[in-house]
Motif scaffolding. Structure first.
Motif, PDB file in Angstrom:
ATOM      1  N   GLU A  93       0.325   5.668 -14.252  1.00 59.23           N
ATOM      2  CA  GLU A  93      -0.419   4.936 -13.215  1.00 59.23           C
ATOM      3  C   GLU A  93       0.136   3.535 -13.034  1.00 59.23           C
ATOM      4  O   GLU A  93       0.307   3.060 -11.899  1.00 59.23           O
ATOM      5  N   LEU A  94       0.436   2.848 -14.130  1.00 59.22           N
ATOM      6  CA  LEU A  94       0.939   1.482 -14.015  1.00 59.22           C
ATOM      7  C   LEU A  94       2.360   1.461 -13.468  1.00 59.22           C
ATOM      8  O   LEU A  94       2.708   0.579 -12.662  1.00 59.22           O
ATOM      9  N   ALA A  95       3.197   2.408 -13.863  1.00 56.50           N
ATOM     10  CA  ALA A  95       4.568   2.463 -13.340  1.00 56.50           C
ATOM     11  C   ALA A  95       4.568   2.634 -11.825  1.00 56.50           C
ATOM     12  O   ALA A  95       5.326   1.966 -11.110  1.00 56.50           O
ATOM     13  N   ARG A  96       3.731   3.518 -11.324  1.00 52.56           N
ATOM     14  CA  ARG A  96       3.638   3.729  -9.874  1.00 52.56           C
ATOM     15  C   ARG A  96       3.188   2.458  -9.168  1.00 52.56           C
ATOM     16  O   ARG A  96       3.730   2.090  -8.118  1.00 52.56           O
ATOM     17  N   LYS A  97       2.187   1.793  -9.720  1.00 51.68           N
ATOM     18  CA  LYS A  97       1.681   0.565  -9.108  1.00 51.68           C
ATOM     19  C   LYS A  97       2.750  -0.520  -9.101  1.00 51.68           C
ATOM     20  O   LYS A  97       2.915  -1.230  -8.096  1.00 51.68           O
ATOM     21  N   ARG A  98       3.488  -0.639 -10.200  1.00 46.11           N
ATOM     22  CA  ARG A  98       4.519  -1.671 -10.264  1.00 46.11           C
ATOM     23  C   ARG A  98       5.619  -1.404  -9.243  1.00 46.11           C
ATOM     24  O   ARG A  98       6.133  -2.331  -8.612  1.00 46.11           O
ATOM     25  N   ALA A  99       6.002  -0.152  -9.086  1.00 48.29           N
ATOM     26  CA  ALA A  99       7.036   0.188  -8.099  1.00 48.29           C
ATOM     27  C   ALA A  99       6.567  -0.181  -6.698  1.00 48.29           C
ATOM     28  O   ALA A  99       7.333  -0.758  -5.897  1.00 48.29           O
ATOM     29  N   ALA A 100       5.324   0.130  -6.388  1.00 49.24           N
ATOM     30  CA  ALA A 100       4.790  -0.195  -5.063  1.00 49.24           C
ATOM     31  C   ALA A 100       4.704  -1.705  -4.859  1.00 49.24           C
ATOM     32  O   ALA A 100       5.072  -2.231  -3.797  1.00 49.24           O
ATOM     33  N   ASP A 101       4.214  -2.420  -5.867  1.00 46.84           N
ATOM     34  CA  ASP A 101       4.062  -3.873  -5.753  1.00 46.84           C
ATOM     35  C   ASP A 101       5.405  -4.574  -5.564  1.00 46.84           C
ATOM     36  O   ASP A 101       5.481  -5.625  -4.919  1.00 46.84           O
ATOM     37  N   GLN A 102       6.480  -4.000  -6.134  1.00 43.59           N
ATOM     38  CA  GLN A 102       7.805  -4.613  -6.029  1.00 43.59           C
ATOM     39  C   GLN A 102       8.605  -4.091  -4.832  1.00 43.59           C
ATOM     40  O   GLN A 102       9.782  -4.424  -4.693  1.00 43.59           O
ATOM     41  N   GLY A 103       7.975  -3.280  -4.005  1.00 42.25           N
ATOM     42  CA  GLY A 103       8.660  -2.749  -2.837  1.00 42.25           C
ATOM     43  C   GLY A 103       9.740  -1.741  -3.168  1.00 42.25           C
ATOM     44  O   GLY A 103      10.678  -1.547  -2.389  1.00 42.25           O
ATOM     45  N   LEU A 104       9.612  -1.071  -4.325  1.00 40.61           N
ATOM     46  CA  LEU A 104      10.631  -0.112  -4.759  1.00 40.61           C
ATOM     47  C   LEU A 104      10.089   1.320  -4.815  1.00 40.61           C
ATOM     48  O   LEU A 104      10.685   2.194  -5.453  1.00 40.61           O
ATOM     49  N   GLY A 105       8.961   1.542  -4.124  1.00 39.90           N
ATOM     50  CA  GLY A 105       8.343   2.856  -4.164  1.00 39.90           C
ATOM     51  C   GLY A 105       9.218   3.970  -3.625  1.00 39.90           C
ATOM     52  O   GLY A 105       9.079   5.130  -4.039  1.00 39.90           O
TER      53      GLY A 105
END
Length: 423
Positions: free
Chosen positions: A212-224
């Motif tokens: 869950e945190l990895a997905r959120k971090r990717a989205a927050d950094q624009g790397l989703g």
């Protein structure tokens, strides 16, 4: 009970040659062992029952006693105590521990049998106990593996960045590469690789909280779009990848599954691909997992000897391109984690309880000492199917930092090819 006390006193009298320990026994009497020229570590044993348990199985029961309050430290700290035990008992092998250790080594194939369902439970035991706990002592990127310390002045944050960069260079990334991260943690390495080069990274984990945190971090950094994560066992994967990386996950595989693990890497790796496996390793011969660690910290886990890893790699049809041994880097990492954790112990106790804090402190201390005393180190194994998958020398790993990874990799590969053509 007098016999138990006599055995303990005799064993301490014969064993303690370095340092000094002062013990208050359950009968209230205190005795000192070792050198009288140094300040002693002072401990108290709460009961004859605890004294008997420690004598019969010290590798398990010292930790149990510390967690439960059966062993308390009145002067010095836990690091001082375990370091003293290590240099006086464990260096030459603790006689009382030999029979239990023999049994554990004989039973390790059962203890480390980790089918997918059991692997998921083992992962949840350690990694799904709350991200807030790990935020107390990890670096900002939440790297939960050995950092890379080129010198003593480097901070934990810097050392973890250097570790990620060191791994990125060993992968020799190319624009457009498809990368698999087995055991991706909270996504920090995958996101670093995406920022380093125009690659797509797929991370798999069995931890719900990490996912869950990895997905959120990717989205927050624009790397989703570049970094995707999912909950999946590595054995279920069927796609092909240009690069495969696995950091701090192999320790959870278990000896019975080594061939399965490397055969899966071979099956998933492209013909000219590169894989990098970063794992804690045993410096000596094969052994068994410390029973206290197996019970409380890493059920199903095992630190492998290199002699156990290489046959499985060979049988999988992979080529060993390079092996690097990182000595003492993890000791420095654990030292930093321990200092941070103890500084925020009250917060950890609020999240869990006092017994948990003592358990986690014991885990961090005994882990650090295993590296300090040369029992464990870290192996970085660079693997492929073709000898020419990476440059012929390690020069490409140590180019000046200002050069972007993409340019550095291309430059090194081109330089190697030019020399090969000249020859």
């Amino acid at each position: 009970m007098a016999l138990i006390g006599a055995i303990a006193r005799n064993r301490l009298e014969r064993a303690i040659r370095k340092g000094c320990i002062e013990v208050r026994f359950p009968d209230g009497k205190t005795a000192r062992y070792g050198s009288y020229r140094v300040r002693p570590v002072r401990i108290a044993i709460a009961s004859n029952a605890w004294l008997r348990r420690i004598l019969l199985d010290p590798e398990l029961q010292v930790g149990e006693a510390y967690m439960a309050g059966g062993l308390t430290i009145e002067f010095g700290d836990l690091y001082d105590l375990l370091d003293l035990f290590w240099v006086n008992f464990l260096a030459d092998g603790l006689p009382a521990a030999r029979l239990p250790a023999l049994f554990r080594k004989s039973a390790r194939l059962i203890a480390q049998f980790n089918p997918q369902e059991r692997s998921a439970r083992n992962v949840a035991h350690h990694y799904d106990i709350g991200n807030d706990l790990y935020r107390l002592f990890l670096d900002e990127d939440m790297q939960y593996s050995c950092a890379y310390f080129p010198d003593a002045e480097v901070t934990l944050e810097q050392a973890q960045e250097l570790k990620k960069e060191h791994i990125a260079r060993k992968l020799c990334l190319r624009p457009g590469d498809r990368v698999l991260d087995i055991g991706c943690g909270w996504g920090g390495l995958a996101l670093h690789l995406c920022r380093s080069e125009d690659v797509r990274v797929e991370g798999v984990t069995l931890s719900c909280e990490q996912y869950e945190l990895a997905r959120k971090r990717a989205a927050d950094q624009g790397l989703g779009d570049q970094a995707t994560f999912r909950i999946e066992d590595y054995r279920s994967l069927t796609d092909e990848y240009d690069r495969i990386v696995s950091v701090g996950m192999f320790e959870h595989v278990g000896v019975p599954h080594y061939q399965e693990y490397f055969r899966q890497i071979a099956a998933r790796l492209s013909p000219d691909g590169v894989a990098l496996v970063h794992t804690i390793g045993r410096a000596g011969r094969p052994g068994a997992t410390n029973p206290w660690i197996a019970r409380h910290i890493f059920p199903g886990g095992y630190i492998p000897a290199l002699s156990e890893i290489l046959p499985a790699i060979e049988q999988a049809g992979l080529t060993v391109l390079d092996i690097e041994v990182l000595r003492l880097h993890y000791a420095e990492t654990l030292k930093a984690w321990r200092a941070r954790f103890l500084a925020r112990a009250a917060e950890a106790e609020a999240l869990h309880d006092a017994r948990f804090v003592r358990m986690w402190e014991f885990y961090l201390v005994c882990s650090e000492l295993s590296f300090r005393h040369g029992v464990h180190n870290v192996f970085q194994l660079q693997l492929g199917k073709r000898q020419e998958s990476v440059p012929l020398t390690r020069d490409y790993l140590y180019q000046p930092d200002p050069i972007p990874v993409s340019k550095r990799t291309k430059s090194c590969l081109n330089e190697e090819r030019r020399h090969q053509n000249v020859r």
